[in-house]
Design a protein around this motif. Structure first.
Motif, PDB file in Angstrom:
ATOM      1  N   TRP A 178       0.880  -1.223   0.016  1.00 39.91           N
ATOM      2  CA  TRP A 178      -0.081   0.057  -0.057  1.00 39.91           C
ATOM      3  C   TRP A 178       0.580   1.365   0.009  1.00 39.91           C
ATOM      4  CZ3 TRP A 178      -4.174   2.216  -1.308  1.00 39.91           C
ATOM      5  CH2 TRP A 178      -4.446   3.275  -0.910  1.00 39.91           C
ATOM      6  N   GLU A 282     -13.923  -3.897  -1.237  1.00 38.40           N
ATOM      7  CA  GLU A 282     -13.979  -4.322  -0.100  1.00 38.40           C
ATOM      8  C   GLU A 282     -12.625  -5.256   0.036  1.00 38.40           C
ATOM      9  OE1 GLU A 282     -14.449  -3.306   3.644  1.00 38.40           O
ATOM     10  OE2 GLU A 282     -15.477  -2.442   2.070  1.00 38.40           O
ATOM     11  N   CYS A 285      -9.348  -3.459  -0.311  1.00 40.45           N
ATOM     12  CA  CYS A 285      -9.205  -2.750   0.488  1.00 40.45           C
ATOM     13  C   CYS A 285      -8.858  -3.152   2.043  1.00 40.45           C
ATOM     14  CB  CYS A 285     -10.253  -1.542   0.893  1.00 40.45           C
ATOM     15  SG  CYS A 285     -10.457  -0.340  -0.480  1.00 40.45           S
ATOM     16  N   VAL A 290      -6.199  -0.582   3.229  1.00 39.99           N
ATOM     17  CA  VAL A 290      -6.310   0.662   2.685  1.00 39.99           C
ATOM     18  C   VAL A 290      -7.197   1.611   3.593  1.00 39.99           C
ATOM     19  CG1 VAL A 290      -7.439   1.880   0.767  1.00 39.99           C
ATOM     20  CG2 VAL A 290      -6.388  -0.357   0.336  1.00 39.99           C
ATOM     21  N   ASN A 292      -9.317   4.452   5.374  1.00 40.15           N
ATOM     22  CA  ASN A 292     -10.761   4.572   5.305  1.00 40.15           C
ATOM     23  C   ASN A 292     -11.046   5.794   4.337  1.00 40.15           C
ATOM     24  OD1 ASN A 292     -11.537   2.492   6.964  1.00 40.15           O
ATOM     25  ND2 ASN A 292     -11.885   3.864   8.614  1.00 40.15           N
ATOM     26  N   ASN A 295     -10.851   4.294   0.850  1.00 43.56           N
ATOM     27  CA  ASN A 295     -12.113   3.190   0.604  1.00 43.56           C
ATOM     28  C   ASN A 295     -13.518   3.948   0.590  1.00 43.56           C
ATOM     29  OD1 ASN A 295     -13.773   1.071   0.870  1.00 43.56           O
ATOM     30  ND2 ASN A 295     -12.923   0.322   2.556  1.00 43.56           N
TER      31      ASN A 295
END
Length: 409
Positions: A178, A282, A285, A290, A292, A295
């Protein structure tokens, strides 16, 4: 004390690019001698010190020896006996293995200047294959320097493919993936990050949801580029042109994940792909942890981007409900503005349509302003109770949106 500027500092100086921080390398010293000279230790994994006056970072020359799979399986040796060339040898690319003396003289044992001139990413030594993070770093460099014409040397591509085949990328932890993705999204050409991973066959392992979009056709009438994977990466580059926010660029990247799930017998149609993609988003993430804020925007863009494109065809009630979901009525909330940017990037992420007008942004902004201007105090202070209050406010907003639509027409 022998000191040299190294790494990205020298690379960007030679490319004529702005340099934010100086990276200094120290030869012939020990941690103890650095502390005695007033340097403050800050390194966790290897000896790095802050200069007592300038606060710039000074790292001791070091070597690294592979002891286990993955990117943490290394033993670091940093001491006075490590030479400049030994330190440069452990680096990833030749363009990052150039040192500069304080007088400006270059030390370039691996021909990094030549590769800079030829715009090539070439590994310094076979030891490159010992660290899977380097695959992500090279992909990120591609995103940063693609506009300058940089490409991957054939032997480096082959080496990276071998690393993937050997399972090295399986050891990458979500946080590091990430971190590199987020950095790549801030670069000038984010698509190059994904194309580089695809070249070395790492995309299907690290980002299978993106890989799955390649080869999925779309209607040529609306998507001259046809391929959904190509469209996706066109979108993320368009997002980079209109917004510096990585959240907007991420939303543009993942908005069409659901098209990979469309039944082949229905191709090139993708009815319902907006909601179909939500579980995939979902999943991605959750796997990459990931944040919020990324997302949340991506989820709204995925579910409602078709609403945005069809805004001129929607009923006032549908638009009002969408505005509510997009937090238009909450003060100082950027969700709606970021949503419109991502949808604009989607509309422009089509071959030959990069500069086509996208008046939906202006239209929906007008309607949002009209709905926000509604005075709801009389309803709130009236005799209505519970859900009836919300519905009364909704009807007032729908009326305002209807009037705004008439004005637009």
């Amino acid at each position: 004390m022998q000191t040299y500027l190294v790494g990205g500092t020298v690379r960007d100086k030679l490319l004529g690019l702005p340099v934010k921080d100086n990276d200094w390398l120290v030869i012939g010293e020990t941690p103890e001698s650095m502390i005695q000279q007033g340097f403050r230790p800050v390194g966790k994994d290897f000896p790095v010190f802050l200069h007592p006056k300038t606060q710039e970072e000074y790292a001791l020359a070091r070597t690294e020896r592979k002891t286990a799979p993955g990117y943490k399986g290394f033993v670091v040796h940093a001491d006075a006996d490590v030479s400049l060339e030994q330190d440069l040898l452990r680096r990833d690319l030749t363009i990052n293995a150039i040192a500069m003396k304080p007088d400006g003289t270059l030390v370039d044992p691996f021909n990094g200047q030549r590769d800079l001139e030829q715009r090539l990413f070439r590994h310094v030594s076979p030891a490159f294959a010992e660290d899977p993070v380097r695959i992500l770093r090279i992909a990120r460099f591609a995103a940063r320097y693609h506009h300058l014409g940089f490409t991957l040397a054939e032997e480096t591509r082959s080496l990276m493919q071998g690393m993937v085949a050997a399972g090295e990328v399986d050891y990458l932890v979500p946080e590091r993936v990430w971190a590199e993705l987020q950095k790549a999204l801030t670069e000038k050409t984010p698509s190059a990050f994904f194309y580089t991973l695809k070249e070395c066959q790492a995309l299907k392992i690290i980002f299978p949801e993106i890989e799955a979009l390649f080869g999925v056709p779309q209607p040529a009438k609306y998507h001259p580029e046809i391929d959904t994977g190509i469209h996706t990466l066109l979108c993320v580059d368009q997002a980079a042109l209109i917004s510096p926010k990585p959240e907007v660029r991420f939303a543009a990247l993942v908005h069409d994940l659901g098209k990979a799930l469309s039944p082949k017998e229905h191709w090139p149609s993708h009815h319902g792909h907006e909601r179909a993609g939500l579980p995939l988003l979902e999943q991605l993430c959750k796997r990459l942890r990931v944040p919020n804020n990324f997302n949340n925007l991506a989820k709204h863009v995925m579910e409602y981007h078709s609403h945005c494109h069809k805004a001129f065809e929607l009923r006032a009630g549908t638009i009002t409900d969408m505005l509510l979901v997009l937090n238009v009525f909450k003060p100082e909330n950027t969700l709606f503005d970021d949503f419109l940017l991502a949808c604009t990037a989607d509309a422009h992420g089509r071959t030959g349509l990069e500069h086509s007008p996208y008046r939906q942004t202006e239209f929906l902004t007008l309607l949002a302003n009209a709905a926000k201007a509604v005075d709801t105090k009389s309803v709130m202070l009236g005799e209505l109770q519970g859900a009836a209050i919300g519905e009364a406010i909704r009807q007032l907003r729908i009326k305002a949106v209807c009037e705004a639509i008439k004005l637009w027409q």
